[in-house]
Design a protein around this motif. Structure first.
Motif, PDB file in Angstrom:
ATOM      1  N   ARG A  78       0.835  -1.202   0.000  1.00  0.00           N
ATOM      2  CA  ARG A  78       0.000   0.000   0.000  1.00  0.00           C
ATOM      3  C   ARG A  78       0.872   1.256   0.000  1.00  0.00           C
ATOM      4  N   LEU A  79       1.943   1.228   0.774  1.00  0.00           N
ATOM      5  CA  LEU A  79       2.862   2.362   0.851  1.00  0.00           C
ATOM      6  C   LEU A  79       3.532   2.616  -0.496  1.00  0.00           C
ATOM      7  N   ARG A  80       3.961   1.551  -1.182  1.00  0.00           N
ATOM      8  CA  ARG A  80       4.569   1.697  -2.503  1.00  0.00           C
ATOM      9  C   ARG A  80       3.596   2.335  -3.483  1.00  0.00           C
ATOM     10  N   THR A  81       2.352   1.901  -3.436  1.00  0.00           N
ATOM     11  CA  THR A  81       1.329   2.460  -4.325  1.00  0.00           C
ATOM     12  C   THR A  81       1.149   3.942  -4.048  1.00  0.00           C
ATOM     13  N   LEU A  85       2.162   7.063  -6.622  1.00  0.00           N
ATOM     14  CA  LEU A  85       1.104   7.959  -7.078  1.00  0.00           C
ATOM     15  C   LEU A  85       1.311   9.403  -6.622  1.00  0.00           C
ATOM     16  N   SER A  86       2.056   9.591  -5.543  1.00  0.00           N
ATOM     17  CA  SER A  86       2.274  10.963  -5.066  1.00  0.00           C
ATOM     18  C   SER A  86       3.095  11.785  -6.051  1.00  0.00           C
ATOM     19  N   VAL A  87       3.852  11.110  -6.930  1.00  0.00           N
ATOM     20  CA  VAL A  87       4.665  11.821  -7.918  1.00  0.00           C
ATOM     21  C   VAL A  87       4.276  11.465  -9.357  1.00  0.00           C
ATOM     22  N   ALA A  88       3.167  10.782  -9.540  1.00  0.00           N
ATOM     23  CA  ALA A  88       2.744  10.378 -10.888  1.00  0.00           C
ATOM     24  C   ALA A  88       2.426  11.601 -11.740  1.00  0.00           C
ATOM     25  N   ASP A  92      -3.674  13.860 -11.123  1.00  0.00           N
ATOM     26  CA  ASP A  92      -4.954  14.560 -11.004  1.00  0.00           C
ATOM     27  C   ASP A  92      -6.029  13.921 -11.877  1.00  0.00           C
ATOM     28  N   TRP A  93      -5.690  13.617 -13.119  1.00  0.00           N
ATOM     29  CA  TRP A  93      -6.648  12.988 -14.021  1.00  0.00           C
ATOM     30  C   TRP A  93      -7.041  11.617 -13.492  1.00  0.00           C
ATOM     31  N   PHE A  94      -6.059  10.845 -13.079  1.00  0.00           N
ATOM     32  CA  PHE A  94      -6.289   9.491 -12.585  1.00  0.00           C
ATOM     33  C   PHE A  94      -7.169   9.511 -11.338  1.00  0.00           C
ATOM     34  N   CYS A  95      -6.896  10.443 -10.448  1.00  0.00           N
ATOM     35  CA  CYS A  95      -7.618  10.497  -9.173  1.00  0.00           C
ATOM     36  C   CYS A  95      -9.058  10.982  -9.316  1.00  0.00           C
ATOM     37  N   LYS A  96      -9.369  11.648 -10.410  1.00  0.00           N
ATOM     38  CA  LYS A  96     -10.756  12.078 -10.630  1.00  0.00           C
ATOM     39  C   LYS A  96     -11.691  10.883 -10.795  1.00  0.00           C
ATOM     40  N   GLU A 131      -6.915   0.256  -2.420  1.00  0.00           N
ATOM     41  CA  GLU A 131      -7.069   1.056  -1.197  1.00  0.00           C
ATOM     42  C   GLU A 131      -5.930   2.081  -1.135  1.00  0.00           C
ATOM     43  N   GLY A 132      -4.721   1.659  -1.523  1.00  0.00           N
ATOM     44  CA  GLY A 132      -3.588   2.586  -1.590  1.00  0.00           C
ATOM     45  C   GLY A 132      -3.816   3.681  -2.612  1.00  0.00           C
ATOM     46  N   VAL A 133      -4.414   3.329  -3.758  1.00  0.00           N
ATOM     47  CA  VAL A 133      -4.760   4.328  -4.776  1.00  0.00           C
ATOM     48  C   VAL A 133      -5.730   5.336  -4.183  1.00  0.00           C
ATOM     49  N   PHE A 134      -6.752   4.831  -3.530  1.00  0.00           N
ATOM     50  CA  PHE A 134      -7.756   5.716  -2.942  1.00  0.00           C
ATOM     51  C   PHE A 134      -7.120   6.666  -1.932  1.00  0.00           C
ATOM     52  N   GLU A 135      -6.289   6.133  -1.054  1.00  0.00           N
ATOM     53  CA  GLU A 135      -5.653   6.967  -0.030  1.00  0.00           C
ATOM     54  C   GLU A 135      -4.709   7.995  -0.654  1.00  0.00           C
ATOM     55  N   ALA A 136      -3.963   7.582  -1.685  1.00  0.00           N
ATOM     56  CA  ALA A 136      -3.057   8.513  -2.358  1.00  0.00           C
ATOM     57  C   ALA A 136      -3.828   9.623  -3.045  1.00  0.00           C
ATOM     58  N   CYS A 137      -4.956   9.282  -3.611  1.00  0.00           N
ATOM     59  CA  CYS A 137      -5.756  10.269  -4.339  1.00  0.00           C
ATOM     60  C   CYS A 137      -6.463  11.239  -3.401  1.00  0.00           C
ATOM     61  N   ASN A 138      -6.584  10.893  -2.157  1.00  0.00           N
ATOM     62  CA  ASN A 138      -7.227  11.791  -1.203  1.00  0.00           C
ATOM     63  C   ASN A 138      -6.235  12.505  -0.314  1.00  0.00           C
ATOM     64  N   ASP A 139      -4.938  12.378  -0.617  1.00  0.00           N
ATOM     65  CA  ASP A 139      -3.876  13.129   0.063  1.00  0.00           C
ATOM     66  C   ASP A 139      -3.418  14.253  -0.857  1.00  0.00           C
ATOM     67  N   GLU A 140      -2.724  15.198  -0.292  1.00  0.00           N
ATOM     68  CA  GLU A 140      -2.096  16.226  -1.123  1.00  0.00           C
ATOM     69  C   GLU A 140      -0.906  15.593  -1.831  1.00  0.00           C
TER      70      GLU A 140
END
Length: 144
Positions: A78-81, A85-88, A92-96, A131-140
């Protein structure tokens, strides 16, 4: 033995159990925090410039080396994901495509539906990744 004494003993046992669990959790976190912080930084450095889809693909590949029952491996996955994603580049497009953080039922449905995709359903730890994607997308962006 009276009912009051029995209740007192049960409450004391419950209290001691909670204290032991809290102490074990504190010990585990204090012994592993530096490892996970370093791992996050390594993945961020390695993943700079990756597309979000590549982050998911890399996590899926890495999940093949994980034991389903290994808590530390699942945390690393989860941490790797999240780190990738924090630097992908297209974060922004993906997280929408993910539901908002306040939509708990939609979140669960989204994770399960994502893992039902034929591309992902062969990976037993798919839900951990999404779940890691979701958490990354809801972080700054860029924050661990």
């Amino acid at each position: 033995m009276s009912t009051a004494k029995l209740m007192g003993l049960l409450l004391m046992a419950l209290f001691l159990t909670i204290c032991l669990i809290a102490a074990a959790g504190y010990w585990w976190v204090s012994n592993n925090l530096e490892h996970y912080a370093n791992l996050y930084d390594e993945v961020v450095e390695e993943s700079a410039g990756s597309a979000a889809e590549d982050c998911v693909t890399q996590s899926l590949q890495w999940s093949q080396t994980c034991e389903w029952s290994s808590l530390s491996c699942r945390i690393e996955l989860r941490l790797r994901t999240q780190a990738c994603l924090s630097v992908a580049t297209n974060r922004d497009w993906f997280c929408k495509q993910t539901p908002g953080s306040e939509e708990i039922l939609k979140r669960a449905s989204w994770v399960l539906e994502s893992c039902e995709d034929p591309e992902y359903h062969d990976y037993p730890l798919c839900t951990d990744i999404f779940e890691g994607v979701f958490e990354a997308c809801n972080d700054e962006p860029g924050t661990p």
